[in-house]
Every structure is written in C-alpha cells, then in structure tokens.
Write a protein that holds these residues in place. Structure first.
Motif, PDB file in Angstrom:
ATOM      1  N   GLU A   1       1.259   4.173  -2.793  1.00 36.96           N
ATOM      2  CA  GLU A   1       1.096   5.592  -2.481  1.00 36.96           C
ATOM      3  C   GLU A   1       2.342   6.380  -2.869  1.00 36.96           C
ATOM      4  OE1 GLU A   1      -0.535   6.517   1.435  1.00 36.96           O
ATOM      5  OE2 GLU A   1      -1.648   4.621   1.409  1.00 36.96           O
TER       6      GLU A   1
ATOM      7  N   PHE B   1      -7.744  -0.181  -6.796  1.00 38.64           N
ATOM      8  CA  PHE B   1      -8.011  -1.492  -6.208  1.00 38.64           C
ATOM      9  C   PHE B   1      -9.470  -1.895  -6.412  1.00 38.64           C
ATOM     10  CE2 PHE B   1      -9.147  -4.409  -2.822  1.00 38.64           C
ATOM     11  CZ  PHE B   1      -8.101  -5.324  -2.850  1.00 38.64           C
ATOM     12  N   MET B   2     -10.380  -0.997  -6.111  1.00 39.07           N
ATOM     13  CA  MET B   2     -11.805  -1.316  -6.231  1.00 39.07           C
ATOM     14  C   MET B   2     -12.218  -1.522  -7.691  1.00 39.07           C
ATOM     15  SD  MET B   2     -12.696  -1.838  -3.232  1.00 39.07           S
ATOM     16  CE  MET B   2     -14.396  -2.236  -3.643  1.00 39.07           C
TER      17      MET B   2
ATOM     18  N   PHE C   1      -3.974   7.774  -0.704  1.00 35.19           N
ATOM     19  CA  PHE C   1      -4.649   6.541  -0.293  1.00 35.19           C
ATOM     20  C   PHE C   1      -5.897   6.283  -1.139  1.00 35.19           C
ATOM     21  CE2 PHE C   1      -7.865   4.250   2.077  1.00 35.19           C
ATOM     22  CZ  PHE C   1      -7.179   3.131   2.510  1.00 35.19           C
ATOM     23  N   GLU C   2      -6.732   7.305  -1.292  1.00 33.94           N
ATOM     24  CA  GLU C   2      -7.992   7.126  -2.034  1.00 33.94           C
ATOM     25  C   GLU C   2      -7.746   6.797  -3.502  1.00 33.94           C
ATOM     26  OE1 GLU C   2     -11.123   6.640  -1.121  1.00 33.94           O
ATOM     27  OE2 GLU C   2     -10.362   6.712   0.926  1.00 33.94           O
TER      28      GLU C   2
ATOM     29  N   ARG D   1      -6.921   3.240  -3.629  1.00 34.28           N
ATOM     30  CA  ARG D   1      -8.151   2.473  -3.359  1.00 34.28           C
ATOM     31  C   ARG D   1      -9.069   2.450  -4.588  1.00 34.28           C
ATOM     32  NH1 ARG D   1     -11.212  -0.183  -0.121  1.00 34.28           N
ATOM     33  NH2 ARG D   1     -13.395   0.259   0.266  1.00 34.28           N
ATOM     34  N   GLU D   2      -9.163   3.546  -5.304  1.00 38.95           N
ATOM     35  CA  GLU D   2      -9.972   3.570  -6.537  1.00 38.95           C
ATOM     36  C   GLU D   2      -9.482   2.509  -7.520  1.00 38.95           C
ATOM     37  OE1 GLU D   2      -9.875   7.444  -8.301  1.00 38.95           O
ATOM     38  OE2 GLU D   2     -10.754   8.404  -6.543  1.00 38.95           O
TER      39      GLU D   2
ATOM     40  N   GLN E   1       0.842  -1.208   0.000  1.00 41.85           N
ATOM     41  CA  GLN E   1       0.000   0.000   0.000  1.00 41.85           C
ATOM     42  C   GLN E   1       0.873   1.252   0.000  1.00 41.85           C
ATOM     43  OE1 GLN E   1      -3.399   0.458  -0.222  1.00 41.85           O
ATOM     44  NE2 GLN E   1      -3.120   2.679  -0.116  1.00 41.85           N
TER      45      GLN E   1
END
Length: 184
Positions: A81, A142-143, A135-136, A139-140, A77
C-alpha cells in the motif's frame, strides 16, 4: 482418450493505464513479477532483475505487481500500500526500490520515513496508509496473480507465460533471450 494441459498465463494483460512499468512499450520481451516486499526470495531477486534490466536495455519491459503473502509476511500488505501511495504521487519505483533495499524495516514508522525521504506530501501519504486508500489496488494485483497461477513469490511471467525455472541471473536471462530470439 485425450488430455489437456493447463499452462499458467497472465489472466490480466499488461496495461499502461494500471501497471507499474519500466522499459519501452514496444520492447519485444515483457517480464512481469508478482512480488512481496517482505519476502526474502523477492529481496534476493531484486538485484538480479536490476542486472537483467541493465543487460537487456530497451529490449525488455519490466512490470511489477503486488502479491503480499500476509500469512508469512505481516508487513507486506502495508508495504504494498505504501508503494501504491507513492505511485499516486509519481514515485512508485523510488518507493519500490527503497522497500526492497530495506526489507528488514517495513513497519509503519519506517514507511513514513521513506515517504519523507522521497519528498512525498506527508499528510497525503500518511492518510493514504492509515485509511488503506490503496488496499483494493493491491488486492486487484493479488487476485490477478491467483487467477494466473501464482502461489508463491517471486513469480515471473515472460510475454504472458509463467516462467517456472530459476530466477538466478543466467537462467532467467537465458529464458528471456530465448523468447527474444523467437520474437525476432
């Protein structure tokens, strides 16, 4: 009775505004990788992708999306980043390559050294990492991978469809060439 088959496809199309892209926008073949900087299989795929890019030239557009599997790779992670923080300073691909070429050294102090070597603004890079500014964004990616049927790394998509074959050079290159022959 009829049955339907689900074929994994990209849930979010490639976009020049959000994605990390190498190659011309009008390339007939797009290869998307969902990868994890700490994954040894992604590390093995890294030189293969470089070779395929060299062999295909302008016929290939390569896209990288983050898919850190933190349950197996505790530094993935933060490495993702760091790549995004480098991207904010115009150095995504340089950091991407550095991370894959130094997979065994992805602790925070290592990432800060890499940022320095790449000439990133140290204060900004350090703040981005410590405050998890990206981070977001990670995450975008990843999702979008989860919604596209990604369940491990590396996972590749060729022109929006998941490639379920091997990522060995000749196998992946053959799949790309087959798609290329269908596009022309």
């Amino acid at each position: 009775m009829s049955t339907s088959q689900w074929e994994p496809a990209l849930s979010i199309p490639v976009s020049d505004e959000r994605d990390h892209i190498q190659g011309p926008p009008d390339a007939p073949v797009t290869l998307v990788e969902y990868g994890d900087y700490e994954c040894p299989y992604c590390g093995a795929a890294y030189p293969i992708i470089k070779e395929i890019q060299a062999r295909m030239g302008d016929r290939l557009r390569f896209v990288f999306r983050n898919f850190p599997i933190t349950t197996s790779h505790p530094h993935s992670q933060q490495a993702a980043e760091a790549a995004e923080a480098a991207s904010a300073q115009g150095k995504f691909w340089e950091m991407h390559d550095t991370l894959y070429e130094n997979q065994e050294h992805l602790q925070e102090q290592d990432l800060l050294v890499y940022g320095g070597r790449l000439g990133l603004q140290a204060d900004r890079f350090t703040a981005d990492l410590s405050q998890h500014i990206h981070f977001e964004r990670v995450r975008e990616d990843f999702m979008s991978g989860v919604r596209s049927g990604v369940n491990g790394t590396p996972t590749f998509f060729i022109n929006g469809r998941r490639h379920d074959g091997s990522y060995e050079t000749e196998t992946l290159l053959g799949a790309l060439e087959r798609v290329l022959s269908q596009e022309t």
